[in-house]
Write an enzyme that holds these catalytic residues in place. Structure first.
Site, PDB file in Angstrom:
ATOM      1  N   ILE A   1       0.825  -1.214   0.000  1.00 23.48           N
ATOM      2  CA  ILE A   1       0.000   0.000   0.000  1.00 23.48           C
ATOM      3  C   ILE A   1       0.860   1.266   0.000  1.00 23.48           C
ATOM      4  O   ILE A   1       1.627   1.525   0.932  1.00 23.48           O
ATOM      5  CB  ILE A   1      -0.989   0.002   1.187  1.00 23.48           C
ATOM      6  CG1 ILE A   1      -1.800  -1.306   1.190  1.00 23.48           C
ATOM      7  CG2 ILE A   1      -1.898   1.219   1.132  1.00 23.48           C
ATOM      8  CD1 ILE A   1      -2.520  -1.642  -0.125  1.00 23.48           C
TER       9      ILE A   1
ATOM     10  N   ARG B   1      28.913  12.265 -25.591  1.00 21.53           N
ATOM     11  CA  ARG B   1      29.824  11.114 -25.453  1.00 21.53           C
ATOM     12  C   ARG B   1      30.432  10.752 -26.811  1.00 21.53           C
ATOM     13  O   ARG B   1      29.707  10.554 -27.794  1.00 21.53           O
ATOM     14  CB  ARG B   1      29.033   9.911 -24.918  1.00 21.53           C
ATOM     15  CG  ARG B   1      29.824   8.644 -24.775  1.00 21.53           C
ATOM     16  CD  ARG B   1      30.766   8.708 -23.600  1.00 21.53           C
ATOM     17  NE  ARG B   1      31.355   7.421 -23.302  1.00 21.53           N
ATOM     18  CZ  ARG B   1      32.307   7.252 -22.399  1.00 21.53           C
ATOM     19  NH1 ARG B   1      32.765   8.296 -21.701  1.00 21.53           N
ATOM     20  NH2 ARG B   1      32.806   6.053 -22.174  1.00 21.53           N
TER      21      ARG B   1
ATOM     22  N   GLU C   1      -1.857  -0.624 -10.761  1.00 23.52           N
ATOM     23  CA  GLU C   1      -3.136  -0.149 -11.326  1.00 23.52           C
ATOM     24  C   GLU C   1      -3.745  -1.172 -12.275  1.00 23.52           C
ATOM     25  O   GLU C   1      -4.355  -0.811 -13.282  1.00 23.52           O
ATOM     26  CB  GLU C   1      -2.954   1.182 -12.085  1.00 23.52           C
ATOM     27  CG  GLU C   1      -2.302   2.271 -11.295  1.00 23.52           C
ATOM     28  CD  GLU C   1      -3.245   3.032 -10.381  1.00 23.52           C
ATOM     29  OE1 GLU C   1      -4.465   2.938 -10.575  1.00 23.52           O
ATOM     30  OE2 GLU C   1      -2.752   3.679  -9.457  1.00 23.52           O
TER      31      GLU C   1
HETATM   32  C1  LIG Z   1       5.300  -0.538  -5.501  1.00 22.47           C
HETATM   33  C2  LIG Z   1       3.871  -0.970  -5.489  1.00 22.47           C
HETATM   34  C3  LIG Z   1       2.886  -0.086  -5.028  1.00 22.47           C
HETATM   35  C4  LIG Z   1       1.549  -0.514  -4.952  1.00 22.47           C
HETATM   36  N1  LIG Z   1       0.599   0.344  -4.427  1.00 22.47           N
HETATM   37  C5  LIG Z   1      -0.657  -0.129  -4.193  1.00 22.47           C
HETATM   38  C6  LIG Z   1      -1.634   0.665  -3.504  1.00 22.47           C
HETATM   39  O1  LIG Z   1      -1.388   1.822  -3.146  1.00 22.47           O
HETATM   40  N2  LIG Z   1      -2.853   0.113  -3.243  1.00 22.47           N
HETATM   41  C7  LIG Z   1      -3.157  -1.152  -3.623  1.00 22.47           C
HETATM   42  O2  LIG Z   1      -4.276  -1.588  -3.329  1.00 22.47           O
HETATM   43  N3  LIG Z   1      -2.286  -1.936  -4.300  1.00 22.47           N
HETATM   44  C8  LIG Z   1      -1.037  -1.453  -4.586  1.00 22.47           C
HETATM   45  N4  LIG Z   1      -0.116  -2.251  -5.242  1.00 22.47           N
HETATM   46  C9  LIG Z   1      -0.498  -3.597  -5.623  1.00 22.47           C
HETATM   47  C10 LIG Z   1      -0.675  -3.816  -7.125  1.00 22.47           C
HETATM   48  O3  LIG Z   1      -1.828  -3.157  -7.563  1.00 22.47           O
HETATM   49  C11 LIG Z   1      -0.726  -5.326  -7.333  1.00 22.47           C
HETATM   50  O4  LIG Z   1       0.594  -5.824  -7.106  1.00 22.47           O
HETATM   51  C12 LIG Z   1      -1.215  -5.746  -8.707  1.00 22.47           C
HETATM   52  O5  LIG Z   1      -2.576  -5.417  -8.855  1.00 22.47           O
HETATM   53  C13 LIG Z   1      -1.037  -7.236  -8.978  1.00 22.47           C
HETATM   54  O6  LIG Z   1      -1.540  -8.005  -7.938  1.00 22.47           O
HETATM   55  P1  LIG Z   1      -0.613  -9.169  -7.304  1.00 22.47           P
HETATM   56  O7  LIG Z   1       0.698  -8.547  -6.978  1.00 22.47           O
HETATM   57  O8  LIG Z   1      -1.359  -9.806  -6.186  1.00 22.47           O
HETATM   58  O9  LIG Z   1      -0.385 -10.195  -8.472  1.00 22.47           O
HETATM   59  P2  LIG Z   1      -1.365 -11.428  -8.858  1.00 22.47           P
HETATM   60  O10 LIG Z   1      -2.769 -10.961  -8.848  1.00 22.47           O
HETATM   61  O11 LIG Z   1      -0.979 -12.592  -8.022  1.00 22.47           O
HETATM   62  O12 LIG Z   1      -0.923 -11.704 -10.345  1.00 22.47           O
HETATM   63  C14 LIG Z   1       0.297 -12.395 -10.651  1.00 22.47           C
HETATM   64  C15 LIG Z   1       0.425 -12.522 -12.160  1.00 22.47           C
HETATM   65  O13 LIG Z   1      -0.667 -13.286 -12.682  1.00 22.47           O
HETATM   66  C16 LIG Z   1      -1.314 -12.551 -13.704  1.00 22.47           C
HETATM   67  N5  LIG Z   1      -2.752 -12.866 -13.691  1.00 22.47           N
HETATM   68  C17 LIG Z   1      -3.592 -12.911 -12.628  1.00 22.47           C
HETATM   69  N6  LIG Z   1      -4.834 -13.224 -13.029  1.00 22.47           N
HETATM   70  C18 LIG Z   1      -4.783 -13.368 -14.368  1.00 22.47           C
HETATM   71  C19 LIG Z   1      -5.751 -13.684 -15.376  1.00 22.47           C
HETATM   72  N7  LIG Z   1      -7.034 -13.894 -15.070  1.00 22.47           N
HETATM   73  N8  LIG Z   1      -5.339 -13.760 -16.654  1.00 22.47           N
HETATM   74  C20 LIG Z   1      -4.040 -13.534 -16.993  1.00 22.47           C
HETATM   75  N9  LIG Z   1      -3.087 -13.234 -16.079  1.00 22.47           N
HETATM   76  C21 LIG Z   1      -3.452 -13.151 -14.798  1.00 22.47           C
HETATM   77  C22 LIG Z   1      -1.051 -11.096 -13.381  1.00 22.47           C
HETATM   78  O14 LIG Z   1      -1.200 -10.267 -14.519  1.00 22.47           O
HETATM   79  C23 LIG Z   1       0.374 -11.175 -12.885  1.00 22.47           C
HETATM   80  O15 LIG Z   1       1.260 -11.185 -13.969  1.00 22.47           O
HETATM   81  C24 LIG Z   1       1.207  -1.806  -5.382  1.00 22.47           C
HETATM   82  C25 LIG Z   1       2.179  -2.670  -5.878  1.00 22.47           C
HETATM   83  C26 LIG Z   1       3.498  -2.274  -5.920  1.00 22.47           C
HETATM   84  C27 LIG Z   1       4.548  -3.235  -6.437  1.00 22.47           C
END
Ligand SMILES: Cc1cc2nc3c(=O)[nH]c(=O)nc-3n(C[C@H](O)[C@H](O)[C@H](O)COP(=O)(O)OP(=O)(O)OC[C@H]3O[C@@H](n4cnc5c(N)ncnc54)[C@H](O)[C@@H]3O)c2cc1C
Length: 375
Positions: free
Chosen positions: A155, A264, A359
């Site tokens: 977050i 460069r 996002e």
């Molecule tokens: C630095 C940073 C800041 C962030 N800030 C916030 C924030 O302020 N608030 C907040 O709520 N979240 C935040 N996030 C979270 C971010 O939005 C999530 O990491 C992101 O939405 C992916 O979710 P996950 O990491 O759980 O990956 P997962 O949902 O586990 O996905 C893993 C992989 O599987 C793929 N995948 C999953 N389902 C499918 C499907 N149906 N079809 C094809 N591919 C799929 C995804 O594309 C991804 O490549 C932040 C993340 C980071 C790294």
């Protein structure tokens, strides 16, 4: 697109701030992994945090496009600061602005609009972010209070000394997701330590935990059970904003690589005089330009009140890829210096990856675009 005098003046003021205040010092914050609280406060004085918020609460009500212009200018120099603004405004403060009651807006928006306080938006959970409708965090009503249990992860802005509010999603009944505001310091809310991140090292990202955390019933944002629709709406705006930030990074990489390649020398001439380098620069310009067109198109549609979900997904997908490619090629043009942390393009190279993840991952953007095609 030709900017109005007001838009051009605002973008220019933000660019000046980014160049003179952020650029000289941000590398140091980044290396130390420290949130630049003074810089963020100063940025607040420029009005950046209130751009989209209603005038009656201290904002400028100037629309998403205006915010995007600021995010591009900040992102051109540094994306840790840019994402601090992006998350605080398009996800956090906008949740209150768009869905909150008058009382909630009166209470929290003035400080958020002035950039004196920050708002975090907590959607992602340890069990998954992409399937965001599946919310393990639970909230139940008890004696006029929401009692919240669960955990959120990754977050942004959750634990800075400026954080005024965390807006979190929680399951409030079978198949029912709602949005609830929680103030830091509330018993039962634990803000975890900062992650050690590959990039965005000068932004604040933490896990948060709710353990019997009690907040007043009035902290429900908007209608009970509307949380899913609310965060979809917020994410559409957030995607356009992230696309603007990404465009800034793509442009910043081009600026740095162009200047370096003219200076460069190798084999007795500037490296820019080699067609392989010149073509890389041409491709970088192409990507930055088309990324900008994509976010402007989506932001304009949003500000006109037209549907813009597909345009937002296109802008986010295209601009994040532009940033990744430009960061990679800029690093290549810098040669060995590009691999040194002191070089701005090295910072971009570390920062760009997360643009394909946040996002809604780029797989999600492709799913949305495909869905708009009926497949
Ligand atoms: C630095 C940073 C800041 C962030 N800030 C916030 C924030 O302020 N608030 C907040 O709520 N979240 C935040 N996030 C979270 C971010 O939005 C999530 O990491 C992101 O939405 C992916 O979710 P996950 O990491 O759980 O990956 P997962 O949902 O586990 O996905 C893993 C992989 O599987 C793929 N995948 C999953 N389902 C499918 C499907 N149906 N079809 C094809 N591919 C799929 C995804 O594309 C991804 O490549 C932040 C993340 C980071 C790294």
């Amino acid at each position: 697109m030709r900017l109005t005098p007001e838009q051009a003046e605002f973008a220019s003021a933000v660019r000046e701030f980014a160049e003179t205040e952020i650029k000289p010092v941000i590398g140091d914050y980044y290396e130390r992994g420290t949130f630049p609280v003074d810089l963020v406060r100063e940025l607040g004085k420029l009005g950046v945090f209130g751009v989209t918020l209603p005038e009656e609460y201290g904002g400028a009500d100037a629309g998403l496009l205006m915010l995007c212009l600021a995010l591009e200018e900040i992102g051109r120099v540094d994306s840790s600061v840019a994402v601090t603004v992006e998350a605080a405004v398009t996800l956090g403060a906008e949740a209150l602005s768009r869905f909150g009651t008058d009382e909630q807006r009166r209470r929290w928006l003035p400080r958020l609009a002035a950039g004196e306080g920050l708002c975090a938006f907590a959607l992602t959970e340890p069990s998954g972010g992409t399937d965001a409708g599946h919310t393990d965090t639970r909230a139940r009503l008890e004696d006029g209070q929401w009692v919240i249990d669960g955990a959120k992860c990754f977050i942004t802005n959750a634990g800075t000394e400026m954080t005024d509010l965390i807006v979190a999603t929680a399951t409030t009944g079978p198949g029912e997701v709602s949005t609830i505001a929680v103030e830091p310091g509330t018993p039962g809310l634990e803000i975890g330590p900062e992650y050690s991140k590959v990039g965005w090292r000068a932004s604040d990202t933490r896990p948060i935990y709710f353990d019997g955390c009690r907040v007043p019933e009035e902290n429900l944002i908007g209608e009970r059970g509307k949380g899913f629709a609310q965060f979809l709406d917020l994410l559409d705006h957030g995607r356009v904003a992230l696309a603007a930030l990404s465009t800034g990074m793509a442009q910043g990489c081009l600026d740095e690589a162009l200047a370096h390649s003219k200076e460069r020398e190798a084999f007795g001439k500037p490296i820019a005089e080699n067609q392989s380098i010149a073509f890389m620069l041409a491709d970088m310009r192409l990507r930055a330009h088309t990324a900008r067109l994509a976010y402007l198109d989506a932001a304009e549609a949003a500000d006109r009140g037209e549907p813009f979900g597909t345009e937002a997904a296109i802008a986010k997908l295209h601009a994040s890829q532009a940033a990744v490619e430009n960061a990679r090629e800029a690093t290549q043009i810098f040669g060995g210096y590009g691999f040194m942390n002191e070089t701005p393009v090295a910072r971009a190279w570390r920062d760009c990856k997360v643009l394909e993840i946040g996002e809604g991952t780029n797989e999600v953007q492709r799913m949305l675009i495909a869905r708009s095609l009926g497949v």
